[in-house]
Design a protein around this motif. Structure first.
Motif, PDB file in Angstrom:
ATOM      1  N   LEU A   5       0.873  -1.171   0.000  1.00 26.30           N
ATOM      2  CA  LEU A   5       0.000   0.000   0.000  1.00 26.30           C
ATOM      3  C   LEU A   5       0.907   1.217   0.000  1.00 26.30           C
ATOM      4  CD1 LEU A   5      -2.699  -0.851   2.697  1.00 26.30           C
ATOM      5  CD2 LEU A   5      -3.068  -0.630   0.254  1.00 26.30           C
ATOM      6  N   PHE A   6       0.708   2.102  -0.939  1.00 31.35           N
ATOM      7  CA  PHE A   6       1.500   3.335  -1.026  1.00 31.35           C
ATOM      8  C   PHE A   6       2.999   3.041  -1.067  1.00 31.35           C
ATOM      9  CE2 PHE A   6      -2.281   4.112   1.692  1.00 31.35           C
ATOM     10  CZ  PHE A   6      -3.042   4.803   0.754  1.00 31.35           C
ATOM     11  N   ASP A   7       3.368   2.004  -1.825  1.00 30.71           N
ATOM     12  CA  ASP A   7       4.757   1.574  -1.986  1.00 30.71           C
ATOM     13  C   ASP A   7       5.423   1.154  -0.678  1.00 30.71           C
ATOM     14  OD1 ASP A   7       4.701   1.915  -4.755  1.00 30.71           O
ATOM     15  OD2 ASP A   7       5.229   4.040  -4.590  1.00 30.71           O
ATOM     16  N   LEU A   8       4.619   0.733   0.286  1.00 33.04           N
ATOM     17  CA  LEU A   8       5.122   0.202   1.555  1.00 33.04           C
ATOM     18  C   LEU A   8       4.521  -1.180   1.759  1.00 33.04           C
ATOM     19  CD1 LEU A   8       4.628   3.364   3.785  1.00 33.04           C
ATOM     20  CD2 LEU A   8       6.803   2.462   2.956  1.00 33.04           C
ATOM     21  N   PRO A   9       5.173  -2.027   2.549  1.00 36.94           N
ATOM     22  CA  PRO A   9       4.544  -3.321   2.846  1.00 36.94           C
ATOM     23  C   PRO A   9       3.174  -3.098   3.480  1.00 36.94           C
ATOM     24  CG  PRO A   9       6.804  -3.259   3.654  1.00 36.94           C
ATOM     25  CD  PRO A   9       6.470  -1.868   3.196  1.00 36.94           C
ATOM     26  N   ALA A  10       2.172  -3.813   3.003  1.00 44.94           N
ATOM     27  CA  ALA A  10       0.796  -3.598   3.458  1.00 44.94           C
ATOM     28  C   ALA A  10       0.561  -4.053   4.896  1.00 44.94           C
ATOM     29  CB  ALA A  10      -0.173  -4.319   2.519  1.00 44.94           C
ATOM     30  N   HIS A  11       1.253  -5.102   5.323  1.00 48.13           N
ATOM     31  CA  HIS A  11       0.957  -5.680   6.640  1.00 48.13           C
ATOM     32  C   HIS A  11       1.103  -4.687   7.797  1.00 48.13           C
ATOM     33  CE1 HIS A  11       0.180  -8.809   9.518  1.00 48.13           C
ATOM     34  NE2 HIS A  11       1.337  -8.597  10.124  1.00 48.13           N
ATOM     35  N   PRO A  12       2.220  -3.968   7.901  1.00 50.73           N
ATOM     36  CA  PRO A  12       2.309  -3.018   9.025  1.00 50.73           C
ATOM     37  C   PRO A  12       1.240  -1.925   8.986  1.00 50.73           C
ATOM     38  CG  PRO A  12       4.477  -3.384   8.069  1.00 50.73           C
ATOM     39  CD  PRO A  12       3.469  -4.041   7.158  1.00 50.73           C
ATOM     40  N   LEU A  13       0.713  -1.635   7.810  1.00 51.69           N
ATOM     41  CA  LEU A  13      -0.346  -0.633   7.701  1.00 51.69           C
ATOM     42  C   LEU A  13      -1.722  -1.228   8.005  1.00 51.69           C
ATOM     43  CD1 LEU A  13       0.886   1.096   4.419  1.00 51.69           C
ATOM     44  CD2 LEU A  13       1.212   1.894   6.755  1.00 51.69           C
ATOM     45  N   LEU A  14      -1.971  -2.439   7.520  1.00 52.96           N
ATOM     46  CA  LEU A  14      -3.301  -3.040   7.664  1.00 52.96           C
ATOM     47  C   LEU A  14      -3.583  -3.592   9.054  1.00 52.96           C
ATOM     48  CD1 LEU A  14      -3.739  -4.920   4.260  1.00 52.96           C
ATOM     49  CD2 LEU A  14      -4.739  -2.744   4.966  1.00 52.96           C
ATOM     50  N   ILE A  15      -2.568  -3.848   9.837  1.00 53.91           N
ATOM     51  CA  ILE A  15      -2.812  -4.438  11.156  1.00 53.91           C
ATOM     52  C   ILE A  15      -3.446  -3.461  12.133  1.00 53.91           C
ATOM     53  CG2 ILE A  15      -1.027  -6.188  10.960  1.00 53.91           C
ATOM     54  CD1 ILE A  15       0.752  -4.420  12.730  1.00 53.91           C
ATOM     55  N   HIS A  16      -3.287  -2.180  11.892  1.00 49.22           N
ATOM     56  CA  HIS A  16      -3.753  -1.204  12.883  1.00 49.22           C
ATOM     57  C   HIS A  16      -5.277  -1.117  12.995  1.00 49.22           C
ATOM     58  CE1 HIS A  16       0.463  -0.068  12.516  1.00 49.22           C
ATOM     59  NE2 HIS A  16       0.317   0.275  13.783  1.00 49.22           N
ATOM     60  N   ALA A  17      -5.994  -1.301  11.907  1.00 56.00           N
ATOM     61  CA  ALA A  17      -7.457  -1.229  11.986  1.00 56.00           C
ATOM     62  C   ALA A  17      -8.032  -2.321  12.890  1.00 56.00           C
ATOM     63  CB  ALA A  17      -8.068  -1.276  10.588  1.00 56.00           C
ATOM     64  N   PRO A  18      -7.666  -3.596  12.699  1.00 53.25           N
ATOM     65  CA  PRO A  18      -8.208  -4.596  13.617  1.00 53.25           C
ATOM     66  C   PRO A  18      -7.680  -4.455  15.044  1.00 53.25           C
ATOM     67  CG  PRO A  18      -6.968  -5.677  11.855  1.00 53.25           C
ATOM     68  CD  PRO A  18      -6.975  -4.216  11.574  1.00 53.25           C
ATOM     69  N   ILE A  19      -6.458  -3.964  15.197  1.00 51.96           N
ATOM     70  CA  ILE A  19      -5.906  -3.782  16.547  1.00 51.96           C
ATOM     71  C   ILE A  19      -6.754  -2.785  17.335  1.00 51.96           C
ATOM     72  CG2 ILE A  19      -3.973  -2.748  17.821  1.00 51.96           C
ATOM     73  CD1 ILE A  19      -2.108  -4.117  15.793  1.00 51.96           C
ATOM     74  N   VAL A  20      -7.263  -1.777  16.664  1.00 54.67           N
ATOM     75  CA  VAL A  20      -8.091  -0.771  17.333  1.00 54.67           C
ATOM     76  C   VAL A  20      -9.556  -1.223  17.415  1.00 54.67           C
ATOM     77  CG1 VAL A  20      -9.005   1.575  17.123  1.00 54.67           C
ATOM     78  CG2 VAL A  20      -6.578   1.145  16.713  1.00 54.67           C
ATOM     79  N   LEU A  21     -10.083  -1.734  16.306  1.00 53.96           N
ATOM     80  CA  LEU A  21     -11.523  -1.988  16.234  1.00 53.96           C
ATOM     81  C   LEU A  21     -11.977  -3.285  16.896  1.00 53.96           C
ATOM     82  CD1 LEU A  21     -12.211  -0.686  12.621  1.00 53.96           C
ATOM     83  CD2 LEU A  21     -12.594   0.483  14.797  1.00 53.96           C
ATOM     84  N   LEU A  22     -11.136  -4.317  16.894  1.00 51.13           N
ATOM     85  CA  LEU A  22     -11.551  -5.575  17.497  1.00 51.13           C
ATOM     86  C   LEU A  22     -11.838  -5.421  18.993  1.00 51.13           C
ATOM     87  CD1 LEU A  22     -10.399  -9.103  16.630  1.00 51.13           C
ATOM     88  CD2 LEU A  22     -10.520  -8.457  19.011  1.00 51.13           C
ATOM     89  N   PRO A  23     -10.965  -4.815  19.783  1.00 52.13           N
ATOM     90  CA  PRO A  23     -11.307  -4.642  21.208  1.00 52.13           C
ATOM     91  C   PRO A  23     -12.534  -3.746  21.430  1.00 52.13           C
ATOM     92  CG  PRO A  23      -8.953  -4.370  20.884  1.00 52.13           C
ATOM     93  CD  PRO A  23      -9.577  -4.420  19.521  1.00 52.13           C
ATOM     94  N   ILE A  24     -12.717  -2.752  20.582  1.00 53.99           N
ATOM     95  CA  ILE A  24     -13.909  -1.901  20.708  1.00 53.99           C
ATOM     96  C   ILE A  24     -15.164  -2.735  20.444  1.00 53.99           C
ATOM     97  CG2 ILE A  24     -15.165   0.033  19.674  1.00 53.99           C
ATOM     98  CD1 ILE A  24     -12.411   1.369  19.230  1.00 53.99           C
ATOM     99  N   ALA A  25     -15.130  -3.558  19.397  1.00 48.04           N
ATOM    100  CA  ALA A  25     -16.274  -4.419  19.100  1.00 48.04           C
ATOM    101  C   ALA A  25     -16.496  -5.442  20.219  1.00 48.04           C
ATOM    102  CB  ALA A  25     -16.069  -5.129  17.759  1.00 48.04           C
ATOM    103  N   ALA A  26     -15.417  -5.920  20.831  1.00 49.41           N
ATOM    104  CA  ALA A  26     -15.540  -6.864  21.944  1.00 49.41           C
ATOM    105  C   ALA A  26     -16.209  -6.194  23.146  1.00 49.41           C
ATOM    106  CB  ALA A  26     -14.173  -7.420  22.327  1.00 49.41           C
ATOM    107  N   ILE A  27     -15.793  -4.995  23.457  1.00 48.59           N
ATOM    108  CA  ILE A  27     -16.405  -4.256  24.575  1.00 48.59           C
ATOM    109  C   ILE A  27     -17.889  -4.019  24.289  1.00 48.59           C
ATOM    110  CG2 ILE A  27     -16.454  -2.018  25.768  1.00 48.59           C
ATOM    111  CD1 ILE A  27     -13.336  -2.016  25.416  1.00 48.59           C
TER     112      ILE A  27
END
Length: 176
Positions: A5-27
């Motif tokens: 993504l944007f000429d960078l490896p996608a994994h370090p960028l894509l992991i942040h959405a679930p890291i933030v949203l999964l605990p919020i959805a769990a709560i």
């Protein structure tokens, strides 16, 4: 597809959405388990939130596999040992899928309850008579898997951070 993504490896960028949203959805899942009236008013929103988290988690998982393949081709097979991180990530995804299934079953059950279990002739079907115990059980199951998915997400992230940062930390913080 999940390489960059944007000429960078996608994994370090894509992991942040679930890291933030999964605990919020769990709560949210836990709160709605404790407040059934709120859950009934929320309708499909909680299920939709867990669905979005699952899709984002899938993107993070797939981009991680692409990142590993790229890393292996650039630096040689096994140049970085992320087997444990990958195992934990796969388990996080499985736990989230079970959570999603529980949320779907709960949402469908409560939708049937709201509409009333009537057949074509307008009579009530006693086989689908609303039972609060089914809702309690499904919401407790959803909460259990929300908590487990959150725990495994934290474990997965910690393992990934250790793989990346453990070799560098002594150089960054030589006194510690």
């Amino acid at each position: 597809m999940f390489d960059q993504l944007f000429d960078l490896p996608a994994h370090p960028l894509l992991i942040h959405a679930p890291i933030v949203l999964l605990p919020i959805a769990a709560i949210l899942t836990i709160v709605l388990t404790l407040k059934p009236a709120w859950r009934r008013r929320a309708g499909w929103f909680p299920f939709s939130g867990v669905f979005v988290v699952t899709v984002l988690l899938f993107g993070a998982k797939e981009s991680g596999e692409s990142f590993t393949d790229a890393f292996d081709s650039a630096f040689g097979e096994g140049a970085i040992d992320i087997d444990r991180h990958e195992e934990l990530g796969n388990m996080t995804f499985v736990l989230t899928l079970v959570w999603l299934a529980a949320m779907f079953a709960l949402t469908m059950w409560e939708a049937v309850q709201r509409r009333g279990a009537t057949d074509a002739s307008g009579t009530t079907d006693t086989a689908l008579t609303p039972s609060p115990y089914v809702s309690y059980g499904l919401s407790a199951l959803a909460s259990l898997f929300a908590v487990l998915a959150t725990i495994w997400l934290i474990r997965t992230g910690h393992e990934g951070a250790e793989v990346v940062w453990s070799p560098v930390v002594p150089q960054l913080f030589p006194e510690g």
